[in-house]
Design a protein around this motif. Structure first.
Motif, PDB file in Angstrom:
ATOM      1  N   ALA A 120       0.823  -1.209   0.000  1.00 19.65           N
ATOM      2  CA  ALA A 120       0.000   0.000   0.000  1.00 19.65           C
ATOM      3  C   ALA A 120       0.860   1.263   0.000  1.00 19.65           C
ATOM      4  CB  ALA A 120      -0.932  -0.004   1.214  1.00 19.65           C
ATOM      5  N   SER A 121       2.070   1.153   0.547  1.00 14.30           N
ATOM      6  CA  SER A 121       2.990   2.292   0.616  1.00 14.30           C
ATOM      7  C   SER A 121       4.011   2.268  -0.512  1.00 14.30           C
ATOM      8  CB  SER A 121       3.734   2.268   1.960  1.00 14.30           C
ATOM      9  OG  SER A 121       2.833   2.236   3.033  1.00 14.30           O
ATOM     10  N   SER A 122       3.789   1.471  -1.521  1.00 16.23           N
ATOM     11  CA  SER A 122       4.822   1.233  -2.538  1.00 16.23           C
ATOM     12  C   SER A 122       5.285   2.485  -3.266  1.00 16.23           C
ATOM     13  CB  SER A 122       4.348   0.182  -3.546  1.00 16.23           C
ATOM     14  OG  SER A 122       3.243   0.681  -4.276  1.00 16.23           O
ATOM     15  N   LYS A 123       4.471   3.526  -3.278  1.00 15.47           N
ATOM     16  CA  LYS A 123       4.894   4.754  -3.956  1.00 15.47           C
ATOM     17  C   LYS A 123       5.965   5.502  -3.175  1.00 15.47           C
ATOM     18  CE  LYS A 123       0.699   5.358  -6.557  1.00 15.47           C
ATOM     19  NZ  LYS A 123      -0.467   6.179  -6.858  1.00 15.47           N
ATOM     20  N   VAL A 124       6.104   5.192  -1.891  1.00  9.99           N
ATOM     21  CA  VAL A 124       7.085   5.911  -1.078  1.00  9.99           C
ATOM     22  C   VAL A 124       8.203   5.030  -0.520  1.00  9.99           C
ATOM     23  CG1 VAL A 124       5.577   7.829  -0.456  1.00  9.99           C
ATOM     24  CG2 VAL A 124       5.548   5.749   0.930  1.00  9.99           C
ATOM     25  N   VAL A 125       8.072   3.716  -0.599  1.00 12.99           N
ATOM     26  CA  VAL A 125       9.144   2.863  -0.072  1.00 12.99           C
ATOM     27  C   VAL A 125      10.398   3.028  -0.927  1.00 12.99           C
ATOM     28  CG1 VAL A 125       7.619   1.159   1.005  1.00 12.99           C
ATOM     29  CG2 VAL A 125       8.414   0.793  -1.311  1.00 12.99           C
ATOM     30  N   ARG A 126      11.532   2.769  -0.319  1.00 11.59           N
ATOM     31  CA  ARG A 126      12.822   2.917  -0.995  1.00 11.59           C
ATOM     32  C   ARG A 126      12.947   1.952  -2.176  1.00 11.59           C
ATOM     33  NH1 ARG A 126      13.112   3.641   4.224  1.00 11.59           N
ATOM     34  NH2 ARG A 126      14.225   5.405   5.092  1.00 11.59           N
ATOM     35  N   GLY A 127      13.797   2.306  -3.089  1.00  5.30           N
ATOM     36  CA  GLY A 127      13.984   1.516  -4.303  1.00  5.30           C
ATOM     37  C   GLY A 127      14.374   0.078  -4.059  1.00  5.30           C
ATOM     38  N   THR A 128      15.265  -0.164  -3.081  1.00  4.35           N
ATOM     39  CA  THR A 128      15.695  -1.545  -2.832  1.00  4.35           C
ATOM     40  C   THR A 128      14.550  -2.381  -2.280  1.00  4.35           C
ATOM     41  OG1 THR A 128      16.580  -0.878  -0.682  1.00  4.35           O
ATOM     42  CG2 THR A 128      18.146  -1.014  -2.506  1.00  4.35           C
TER      43      THR A 128
END
Length: 139
Positions: A120-128
């Motif tokens: 759900a937070s995938s737009k803000v989680v870090r690239g790795t």
């Protein structure tokens, strides 16, 4: 008949793989790929070999001059992709730990709640973390 080959290839893959680009293959996708490129050769040369034993790969190798090279190429790609997927699933918690603390505080572990929060937070989680979720087949 096609469903038979997909199932056959999936069992073959499990027997041969032992233990996972931007996205990894699922077991179904890997099985379908192997069924497509290796199925006719399995039927022709290795029909009596026990699929779950890993002996189908050995059988195909015995006939490598008569088996299309694409069969071996696709098999190697499927095994590499599944190995990458398994590794991503095993390492996801460690890779995403900082993102879990930042974006999912208070989320109780269990029933995939933390994974749901990360997705759900995938737009803000870090690239790795985002990449490990993709490689694990969860996104």
């Amino acid at each position: 008949m096609k469903a038979f080959w997909v199932g056959l290839a999936a069992l073959l893959l499990v027997g041969m793989a032992g233990s996972a680009s931007a996205q990894t293959m699922s077991y179904a996708q890997a099985g379908a790929l192997i069924a497509k490129s290796c199925g006719p050769s399995i039927e022709k040369f290795c029909a009596k070999v026990n699929i779950g034993s890993g002996q189908v790969q050995q059988c195909l190798t015995q006939y490598k001059d008569q088996v299309p090279a694409q069969c071996f190429t696709d098999y190697a790609a499927a095994v590499a992709s599944l190995t990458k997927r398994d590794a991503a699933q095993d390492s996801a918690f460690n890779v995403c730990n900082a993102d879990i603390r930042q974006f999912c505080p208070g989320v109780k572990p269990g029933d995939a709640r933390i994974l749901d929060c990360l997705i759900a937070s995938s737009k803000v989680v870090r690239g790795t973390c985002k990449q490990v979720l993709v490689d694990a087949g969860w996104q």
